[in-house]
Structures are given as C-alpha cells and as structure tokens.
Design a protein around this motif. Structure first.
Motif, PDB file in Angstrom:
ATOM      1  N   GLY A 327       0.814  -1.218   0.000  1.00 42.64           N
ATOM      2  CA  GLY A 327       0.000   0.000   0.000  1.00 42.64           C
ATOM      3  C   GLY A 327       0.839   1.256   0.000  1.00 42.64           C
ATOM      4  O   GLY A 327       1.689   1.454  -0.847  1.00 42.64           O
ATOM      5  N   GLY A 328       0.566   2.120   0.975  1.00 44.01           N
ATOM      6  CA  GLY A 328       1.316   3.372   1.062  1.00 44.01           C
ATOM      7  C   GLY A 328       0.403   4.545   1.322  1.00 44.01           C
ATOM      8  O   GLY A 328      -0.707   4.411   1.850  1.00 44.01           O
ATOM      9  N   THR A 329       0.860   5.715   0.923  1.00 46.32           N
ATOM     10  CA  THR A 329       0.133   6.942   1.249  1.00 46.32           C
ATOM     11  C   THR A 329      -1.199   7.039   0.516  1.00 46.32           C
ATOM     12  O   THR A 329      -2.133   7.680   1.012  1.00 46.32           O
ATOM     13  N   HIS A 330      -1.322   6.438  -0.674  1.00 46.70           N
ATOM     14  CA  HIS A 330      -2.611   6.481  -1.376  1.00 46.70           C
ATOM     15  C   HIS A 330      -3.641   5.616  -0.651  1.00 46.70           C
ATOM     16  O   HIS A 330      -4.811   5.995  -0.562  1.00 46.70           O
ATOM     17  N   ARG A 331      -3.218   4.480  -0.143  1.00 50.57           N
ATOM     18  CA  ARG A 331      -4.158   3.639   0.612  1.00 50.57           C
ATOM     19  C   ARG A 331      -4.555   4.322   1.920  1.00 50.57           C
ATOM     20  O   ARG A 331      -5.710   4.228   2.355  1.00 50.57           O
ATOM     21  N   LYS A 332      -3.618   5.004   2.545  1.00 51.86           N
ATOM     22  CA  LYS A 332      -3.927   5.717   3.783  1.00 51.86           C
ATOM     23  C   LYS A 332      -5.010   6.768   3.539  1.00 51.86           C
ATOM     24  O   LYS A 332      -5.958   6.900   4.320  1.00 51.86           O
ATOM     25  N   GLY A 333      -4.882   7.523   2.450  1.00 54.63           N
ATOM     26  CA  GLY A 333      -5.890   8.517   2.127  1.00 54.63           C
ATOM     27  C   GLY A 333      -7.237   7.895   1.829  1.00 54.63           C
ATOM     28  O   GLY A 333      -8.287   8.422   2.220  1.00 54.63           O
ATOM     29  N   PHE A 334      -7.229   6.769   1.119  1.00 55.89           N
ATOM     30  CA  PHE A 334      -8.463   6.054   0.787  1.00 55.89           C
ATOM     31  C   PHE A 334      -9.167   5.590   2.060  1.00 55.89           C
ATOM     32  O   PHE A 334     -10.387   5.770   2.210  1.00 55.89           O
ATOM     33  N   GLU A 335      -8.425   5.017   2.983  1.00 59.16           N
ATOM     34  CA  GLU A 335      -9.027   4.492   4.209  1.00 59.16           C
ATOM     35  C   GLU A 335      -9.553   5.610   5.099  1.00 59.16           C
ATOM     36  O   GLU A 335     -10.630   5.486   5.706  1.00 59.16           O
ATOM     37  N   ARG A 336      -8.808   6.712   5.184  1.00 59.86           N
ATOM     38  CA  ARG A 336      -9.296   7.848   5.974  1.00 59.86           C
ATOM     39  C   ARG A 336     -10.602   8.381   5.401  1.00 59.86           C
ATOM     40  O   ARG A 336     -11.551   8.695   6.140  1.00 59.86           O
ATOM     41  N   ALA A 337     -10.667   8.468   4.091  1.00 57.71           N
ATOM     42  CA  ALA A 337     -11.867   8.980   3.442  1.00 57.71           C
ATOM     43  C   ALA A 337     -13.059   8.061   3.685  1.00 57.71           C
ATOM     44  O   ALA A 337     -14.185   8.530   3.940  1.00 57.71           O
ATOM     45  N   LEU A 338     -12.835   6.763   3.598  1.00 55.59           N
ATOM     46  CA  LEU A 338     -13.917   5.807   3.827  1.00 55.59           C
ATOM     47  C   LEU A 338     -14.477   5.952   5.239  1.00 55.59           C
ATOM     48  O   LEU A 338     -15.696   6.013   5.425  1.00 55.59           O
ATOM     49  N   VAL A 339     -13.598   6.011   6.223  1.00 54.89           N
ATOM     50  CA  VAL A 339     -14.051   6.103   7.618  1.00 54.89           C
ATOM     51  C   VAL A 339     -14.854   7.383   7.837  1.00 54.89           C
ATOM     52  O   VAL A 339     -15.958   7.345   8.412  1.00 54.89           O
ATOM     53  N   ARG A 340     -14.332   8.490   7.373  1.00 49.27           N
ATOM     54  CA  ARG A 340     -15.020   9.775   7.594  1.00 49.27           C
ATOM     55  C   ARG A 340     -16.354   9.831   6.872  1.00 49.27           C
ATOM     56  O   ARG A 340     -17.376  10.226   7.442  1.00 49.27           O
ATOM     57  N   SER A 341     -16.370   9.440   5.602  1.00 39.27           N
ATOM     58  CA  SER A 341     -17.603   9.558   4.812  1.00 39.27           C
ATOM     59  C   SER A 341     -18.660   8.560   5.278  1.00 39.27           C
ATOM     60  O   SER A 341     -19.853   8.892   5.313  1.00 39.27           O
ATOM     61  N   VAL A 342     -18.246   7.346   5.652  1.00 41.03           N
ATOM     62  CA  VAL A 342     -19.216   6.353   6.123  1.00 41.03           C
ATOM     63  C   VAL A 342     -19.778   6.761   7.483  1.00 41.03           C
ATOM     64  O   VAL A 342     -20.984   6.643   7.731  1.00 41.03           O
ATOM     65  N   HIS A 343     -18.929   7.232   8.385  1.00 47.16           N
ATOM     66  CA  HIS A 343     -19.417   7.709   9.689  1.00 47.16           C
ATOM     67  C   HIS A 343     -20.425   8.836   9.499  1.00 47.16           C
ATOM     68  O   HIS A 343     -21.469   8.868  10.176  1.00 47.16           O
ATOM     69  N   ASP A 344     -20.122   9.743   8.587  1.00 49.66           N
ATOM     70  CA  ASP A 344     -21.015  10.866   8.329  1.00 49.66           C
ATOM     71  C   ASP A 344     -22.348  10.379   7.776  1.00 49.66           C
ATOM     72  O   ASP A 344     -23.419  10.838   8.185  1.00 49.66           O
ATOM     73  N   ALA A 345     -22.291   9.404   6.849  1.00 53.88           N
ATOM     74  CA  ALA A 345     -23.519   8.883   6.246  1.00 53.88           C
ATOM     75  C   ALA A 345     -24.359   8.129   7.272  1.00 53.88           C
ATOM     76  O   ALA A 345     -25.594   8.250   7.284  1.00 53.88           O
ATOM     77  N   ILE A 346     -23.722   7.371   8.144  1.00 50.50           N
ATOM     78  CA  ILE A 346     -24.456   6.623   9.165  1.00 50.50           C
ATOM     79  C   ILE A 346     -25.132   7.569  10.148  1.00 50.50           C
ATOM     80  O   ILE A 346     -26.275   7.356  10.563  1.00 50.50           O
ATOM     81  N   SER A 347     -24.424   8.630  10.522  1.00 51.21           N
ATOM     82  CA  SER A 347     -25.004   9.595  11.474  1.00 51.21           C
ATOM     83  C   SER A 347     -26.204  10.318  10.886  1.00 51.21           C
ATOM     84  O   SER A 347     -27.102  10.736  11.623  1.00 51.21           O
ATOM     85  N   LYS A 348     -26.246  10.437   9.559  1.00 56.58           N
ATOM     86  CA  LYS A 348     -27.353  11.127   8.905  1.00 56.58           C
ATOM     87  C   LYS A 348     -28.522  10.196   8.578  1.00 56.58           C
ATOM     88  O   LYS A 348     -29.576  10.665   8.160  1.00 56.58           O
ATOM     89  N   THR A 349     -28.328   8.890   8.744  1.00 59.68           N
ATOM     90  CA  THR A 349     -29.376   7.925   8.424  1.00 59.68           C
ATOM     91  C   THR A 349     -30.025   7.454   9.717  1.00 59.68           C
ATOM     92  O   THR A 349     -29.391   6.821  10.548  1.00 59.68           O
ATOM     93  N   ARG A 350     -31.287   7.762   9.883  1.00 63.09           N
ATOM     94  CA  ARG A 350     -31.985   7.445  11.124  1.00 63.09           C
ATOM     95  C   ARG A 350     -32.175   5.936  11.271  1.00 63.09           C
ATOM     96  O   ARG A 350     -32.424   5.223  10.314  1.00 63.09           O
ATOM     97  N   GLY A 351     -32.039   5.481  12.501  1.00 64.69           N
ATOM     98  CA  GLY A 351     -32.336   4.092  12.805  1.00 64.69           C
ATOM     99  C   GLY A 351     -31.199   3.109  12.600  1.00 64.69           C
ATOM    100  O   GLY A 351     -31.354   1.933  12.926  1.00 64.69           O
ATOM    101  N   LEU A 352     -30.080   3.554  12.072  1.00 59.37           N
ATOM    102  CA  LEU A 352     -28.975   2.622  11.823  1.00 59.37           C
ATOM    103  C   LEU A 352     -28.183   2.332  13.085  1.00 59.37           C
ATOM    104  O   LEU A 352     -27.895   1.178  13.398  1.00 59.37           O
ATOM    105  N   LEU A 353     -27.843   3.378  13.807  1.00 58.80           N
ATOM    106  CA  LEU A 353     -26.968   3.232  14.971  1.00 58.80           C
ATOM    107  C   LEU A 353     -27.696   3.728  16.209  1.00 58.80           C
ATOM    108  O   LEU A 353     -28.284   4.814  16.199  1.00 58.80           O
ATOM    109  N   LYS A 354     -27.684   2.925  17.261  1.00 59.58           N
ATOM    110  CA  LYS A 354     -28.317   3.340  18.508  1.00 59.58           C
ATOM    111  C   LYS A 354     -27.460   4.411  19.181  1.00 59.58           C
ATOM    112  O   LYS A 354     -26.251   4.478  18.963  1.00 59.58           O
TER     113      LYS A 354
END
Length: 694
Positions: A327-354
């Motif tokens: 991997g390397g720095t491109h994979r690091k950026g990809f993984e950071r983006a996934l975590v941030r964007s998925v967390h944001d999407a889950i927080s905006k979707t009602r009923g997914l996370l208690k």
C-alpha cells in the motif's frame, strides 16, 4: 600506565590499519552484481520475478503514454524471457555527454533514462533509471532490438558488458564490442518498438530460484486492467508447441473488481467508480539538479470498489501501473476517506446506529469489500527500489478528498441512496458482531478468571457433592441471610446473598454485566460460564431459587435476575432448573387452646381466609401481622413457608415461547422507553387497585 602524546608513535598490526587504499569504488554495473538484493529486492524467486517486472514495466510506460497498444511476452523453452512492444523504441541516437547511443546508455548506466522529469513521459512506473540496467547486469545474455526511424538496430550484452555473440543462446562465444549494430531497414507496415530478450544469471540467485508462470500471468492481467487501451499477449513456448493467452479489459478497474471479488461473494452494491484529479506540493529537483520547494504536482486518481455478502477484504494499490504490495500513502488517504464519509452517512441515516453504540471501525467498513486504487503521478517516491510501498506524502489528501466527495454523492443521490443504506446496514451489523465477539472473548477470559478464583466469602455453601439434590438460593439482602442460614438444611441448601438490585443486562453487554460484582459472584458460584460457553453439565447446583421479598422491590429484583438468566444463562431455564420462591405476605394466627397458623400470599386471600375462620367460630389475632420482608421472618417461619421442599410453594420459570419471551423482556427491560410507557398506559385498566401493595 603509559600515556602517549600526540607525537608518540603507535604500533598496530597490519589487520587494524585502515587507509585510503582500503576504499573500493564500484563502477558501472559492478554495484548491482555485488549487492543484487539492493536493486531487485531479494535473490530468491521473487528477485527473478522482479527482473521480468522491470522489463515489462518499461513497455507498459509506452502504452500509458499512448505510444504502444500491444505487448507480447514470450517465455522460451530455454528459460529466457522476451518482451516485445510496438512503442516508440529506445532512442538510438548518440547521447551528447556520454558519447553512447541511447540504448547502450540506459542499459549500462545506473540512473539513466527518460523518466527523470523530462518530456519523454508524463508519468511512468520506472523512475530511478536502474531497472533495465540491473536486469542487464544480472543476465548471462541480454539482447535488445529497436525498430525506429525506418531502421532496425540490435545490441547484445554479457553481464552488462556490450558485445557480440557468434550464435544463439548465452553459451555462444562472446566478443566485446561497443555500439549499436544496424541490421536492416524496416519493412513497409512494420511497427516501431523495442524487443528485449534475456537469460538471467543463476549465480546471483539462490539455488532453485525460477520465474513463476502464475506471477507473470497475474502481472500481465493486473496491468491490462489498469491500462484498458493496452493488450498483453503471453506465449509459453515448449519444444513442440506455443500456448498463447491474451489479456485485454476495456472496462478497466470495473473489470478488475469483478475479477478480484470472491466467486461466492454475492454483491451487496454495484461497482462504485471514482475518478478525479488534484494537486499537491513537494520539494523536487529541476533539470539542473537544483532543489526547489513547493513544486506543484498533478495527480490522477481512479478508484473502483464494491461490497459483497462475504467477510474477506481485498484492496489492491497501484502507482503508475506498478503494484504496491504494502500500500502506502494512497491507501492511507483512501481508508481515511472511507471512515469519515461512512461515519457521516451513518449519522445522517436514522435508525442505523443506537445512541450509545460506537461507530464502526475501518475493519467493519471494509468487511466484504473489494477495491482497487490507482494513482498516476509524476516522479512518485517509494520506500524501496522494488516499489512495494508508495511514500509520496501529498497524495494522501488528494485521494482523501476525491473519495470523500464520491462516497457522499453515492449515499445521498436518490438513485443510489437505497443501495447505500443496505451497505451502511451491513457495516453496522459487522460492527455489532465484532463487539459481540469481543465481549464473548472477554467474558470467556473473565469466566476463566472467576472460576479459577476462590469462591466469594459471602457464599454459604452446602456440604453435598451431588448436583441433583443441591440447590442455590439467591437471597435478597444480608438481613434475610441470617434467618435463611439458620433455617436451611446445610447438607444440600446453599445461600448467596445479593446486595441491592443487579445490573439490567437487557440494556448492557456481557462485558459490562461481568463488571457488576453481584453478577460476577453468581457466575462464579454456578461455575458453568456465560453466553455461548455456558455448560449446564458443569453447574455446581441442581436448582437455582430466587428468594426475594414479596413486595414491589422484590418483584423487580426477581425480574432482573430472570433477565440475567434468560440472556446469558438460558440453559438453566430451558432445563427447568430456575425457580422463584413464594414467601407469604401474612401470618394468620387463631386464638385459644388449639392455635392454628395460616400463611397467605395476597391481601384478598388473607381477607377470605379470615372470613372463613370467623365463620367457623374461631377468633383471629388482629391486626393480622404482615411480613415486611424475608428478614422479618424467624428461621422456623422461613423454613416452613419458603425453604422446606415438603411445604414450600415455588414457581418454575419456563420458556415455552422463545419469541414471546424475547419480546416481553425487550418490552419490559429494554432501552426503548416509549413502547414500555404505551404498554403501561394501555394495561392500566387491568390492574386491581385494591391489590396494589401501598
């Protein structure tokens, strides 16, 4: 002691002398042959495979630049490897500074080539000018043919030394000779390009090191995915036949994701393609070798991914078509983006996370995901010559921004919103499973620790070693323990006092439950574990009897204990080994010579019994005494009413309808308050006001 001054002579043996004549300067390709592992990564089969990679990457760079459309790789029966492309061909003109032809320069000089920021290549996989010359240095024979400018030139090398062979193969007689040989003119319609054929020198590699066919096949297939306009042909020649495979994938990374995804892994989402460009700055040298700061670089990013029903994660990373295994720095950026964007999407979707649940981790998000990351950047930096890991720092933010933007659009667009929600639900479920498994492991460790420890000092154990007859009373409070201790039959009745109310395990996980001192004591004393590891065959007692006061608090304590057994020790209920004691509320005593004693369990039962006695002409002591709790009874009363198997009344806790029981526990003891409130309001009319213990 002798102290030597600066001018005093010092004698030393010849072995300790170290002067300028002891220094060695390796010229040309000598350094490669002296330390091959530094240039090709290793000297086992991976090093032999890397030789092939270096040569084919040069042909791939021609395809990426738009000058080649076809690369043919032939694995000859004599062990040699031949790579032919229809690109521009290595420059054949004379290089001004060195006086050598372009071909001889790039194949015999380290750090020579057209990929150091000049106009030859916008982006490329080969960057250090070491690859092809390293292969040449480690080859018994290295032949190159260049078709360019209407002419066909040839040149041969033996371990990096230019010359001429008088016959085919590396065993032919070799004569040193510098310079290109003009062989013939190009035929009409004949395409330009470069053909390289080499025989690696086994003396520089470990015994048995060979080129792996599957590694070659995988390399060509991966590169064909990454460069959709390029066709790769693999020919494996034997003495009798030639087998041919073609690799061409017009859909690029989308085809690659489909190929890499496990065959049994059904897709949860379609393939999400993300493309974009960005800029970053870094320190770099100009054409004159002068370092400049904040040089702006342009990056092209291409990402393809999809989620499947499986659990495996596959993420492949590439830089300028070169696979970065680590991997390397491109994979690091990809993984950071996934975590941030998925967390944001889950927080905006009602009923997914208690509300109290932790957000998913990167491992949860990547479960069942297949992804390919490909970046094209000028002069990338790697951690080693083998380019296993990208280290260009600026690419992290570039890819992070592109991936975040695309994932956000995917989760919010009306056409893909439903699909995205399915993926988000899968991620949340994966998180819950992970947490549950961790709790089970922690519980197992804690169970082992509990079982290995001494029994709680407050346990009043029985003497019998047989399980069938023994019974454990879980007693509410220390005050009731005194009477129970005197009332019990010590041979087979054990007592464990509980202080207050235990934790509501319907709202808490197993880890939190075992942190509760009272629950931990129950688990330890029973000795059968918890959850999936619970084993009734190791239980220390045949029956468990919940003995709490006959009031509202006592009812709540019984309910909490029943919930504990239903959640984490359910086999006790399923085997009919859990009971609740039924201590009486009232003690009715008649007056006169032949006194009689009766016990009742409700106010109505007491009134009915008193009326019956008075109607029979007997006087009753009034007011009728009421037990405020188990501690109000003396030992004889407690034995007769609650602990004597011959006279006591107990309720067996059963689980005839699992779904109904689960629903009842969740309704009465779960986290959601509103359904419980609605049930209480709706059931208010069923309550007998007169029966309420005020």
């Amino acid at each position: 002691m002798t102290i030597l001054g600066a001018s005093d002579p010092v004698t030393a043996s010849a072995e300790t002398l170290y002067g300028a004549d002891d220094l060695t300067h390796l010229e040309g390709l000598e350094a490669v042959r002296k330390r091959p592992g530094m240039y090709i990564g290793s000297t086992d089969s991976r090093g032999v495979n890397h030789l092939f990679t270096e040569i084919v990457d040069n042909s791939t760079d021609e395809g990426v630049a738009g000058y080649a459309s076809r690369v043919v790789v032939t694995l000859h029966a004599d062990g040699s490897v031949e790579v032919e492309d229809d690109g521009r061909g290595i420059p054949t003109g004379v290089h001004g500074k060195s006086g050598l032809s372009g071909v001889e320069l790039v194949l015999t000089r380290l750090h020579a080539g057209g990929k150091f920021g000049g106009s030859g290549y916008k982006t490329s996989g080969g960057l250090h000018g070491v690859g092809a010359s390293a292969v040449n240095a480690l080859s018994l024979r290295f032949d190159v043919t260049v078709k360019q400018g209407g002419k066909v030139h040839e040149m041969s090398f033996a371990r990096g030394v230019p010359g001429v062979f008088d016959g085919p193969g590396p065993k032919a007689r070799f004569t040193r000779q510098s310079g290109l040989r003009l062989v013939r003119k190009m035929k009409r319609g004949e395409s330009t390009g470069t053909t390289i054929r080499y025989w690696h020198d086994a003396r520089y590699f470990e015994s048995g090191a060979t080129l792996d066919l599957e590694t070659v096949r995988t390399k060509l297939r991966h590169t064909a995915f990454l460069v959709p306009g390029l066709t790769y042909v693999l020919r494996t020649a034997t003495d009798a036949t030639i087998n041919e495979e073609t690799f061409h994938f017009p859909n690029g990374l989308a085809d690659m994701v489909e190929f890499l995804a496990p065959a049994a892994d059904k897709p949860v989402s379609g393939i999400l393609l993300m493309n974009g460009e960005g800029t970053y700055k870094e320190n770099a040298a100009d054409e004159n070798g002068v370092m400049k700061s904040n040089v702006e670089r342009k990056a092209e990013v291409e990402v393809a991914l999809r989620w499947g029903t499986g659990y495996e994660r596959t993420v492949e990373c590439f830089t300028n078509t070169i696979r970065n295994v680590h991997g390397g720095t491109h994979r690091k950026g990809f993984e950071r983006a996934l975590v941030r964007s998925v967390h944001d999407a889950i927080s905006k979707t009602r009923g997914l996370l208690k509300p109290k649940e932790d957000p998913p981790t990167l491992d949860d998000i990547c479960e069942g995901m297949t992804a390919v990351i490909h970046v094209r950047i000028p002069e990338p930096q790697f951690t080693s010559q083998t380019k296993d890991e990208l280290s260009t720092a600026g690419i992290t933010k570039v890819i992070q921004g592109i991936v975040e933007k695309n994932v956000k659009a995917w989760t919010e667009h009306r056409r893909s919103k439903s699909e995205a929600k399915t993926v988000l639900q899968k991620i949340v479920d994966a998180s819950r499973v992970r947490i549950a498994q961790k709790q089970q492991k922690d519980a197992a460790r804690r169970k082992t620790a509990l079982e290995g420890a001494a029994m709680p000092p407050k346990l009043v154990d029985c003497r019998t070693t047989g399980v069938a007859r023994s019974e454990l009373f879980l007693v509410e409070g220390d005050s009731a323990l005194g009477s129970a201790r005197m009332a019990r039959v010590s041979e087979y009745q054990a007592l464990l006092p509980l202080r207050g109310k235990i934790l509501n395990v319907q709202k808490a996980g197993l880890g939190d439950a075992l942190k509760n001192a009272e629950i931990a004591s129950i688990v330890q004393v029973l000795g059968a574990g918890t959850g999936r590891t619970f084993d009734t065959s190791t239980m220390r007692y045949g029956r468990v009897i919940l003995m709490a006061d006959a009031d509202v608090d006592g009812s709540h304590i019984r309910t909490l204990l029943i919930t504990l057994f239903a959640r984490y020790m359910r086999p006790v209920i399923e085997e009919g080994r859990l009971y609740t004691a039924m201590p009486p509320l009232h003690k009715i005593v008649t007056k006169g010579r032949n006194q009689q004693t009766f016990y009742t369990f409700t106010e109505r039962e007491m009134e009915t019994k008193v009326a019956q006695l008075e109607k029979a002409g007997k006087q009753v002591v009034k007011p009728v005494p009421r037990f405020k709790g188990l501690g109000e009874m003396d030992a004889d009363e407690l034995w007769e009413t609650t602990m004597n198997p011959a006279t006591r009344a107990v309720r067996r806790i059963t689980l005839d309808d699992v779904e109904a029981a689960e629903a009842a526990l969740e309704l009465l003891m779960g986290e959601k308050v509103e359904p419980r409130r609605n049930w209480l309001v709706a059931s208010a009319e069923r309550v007998d006001q007169a029966a309420i213990d005020i």
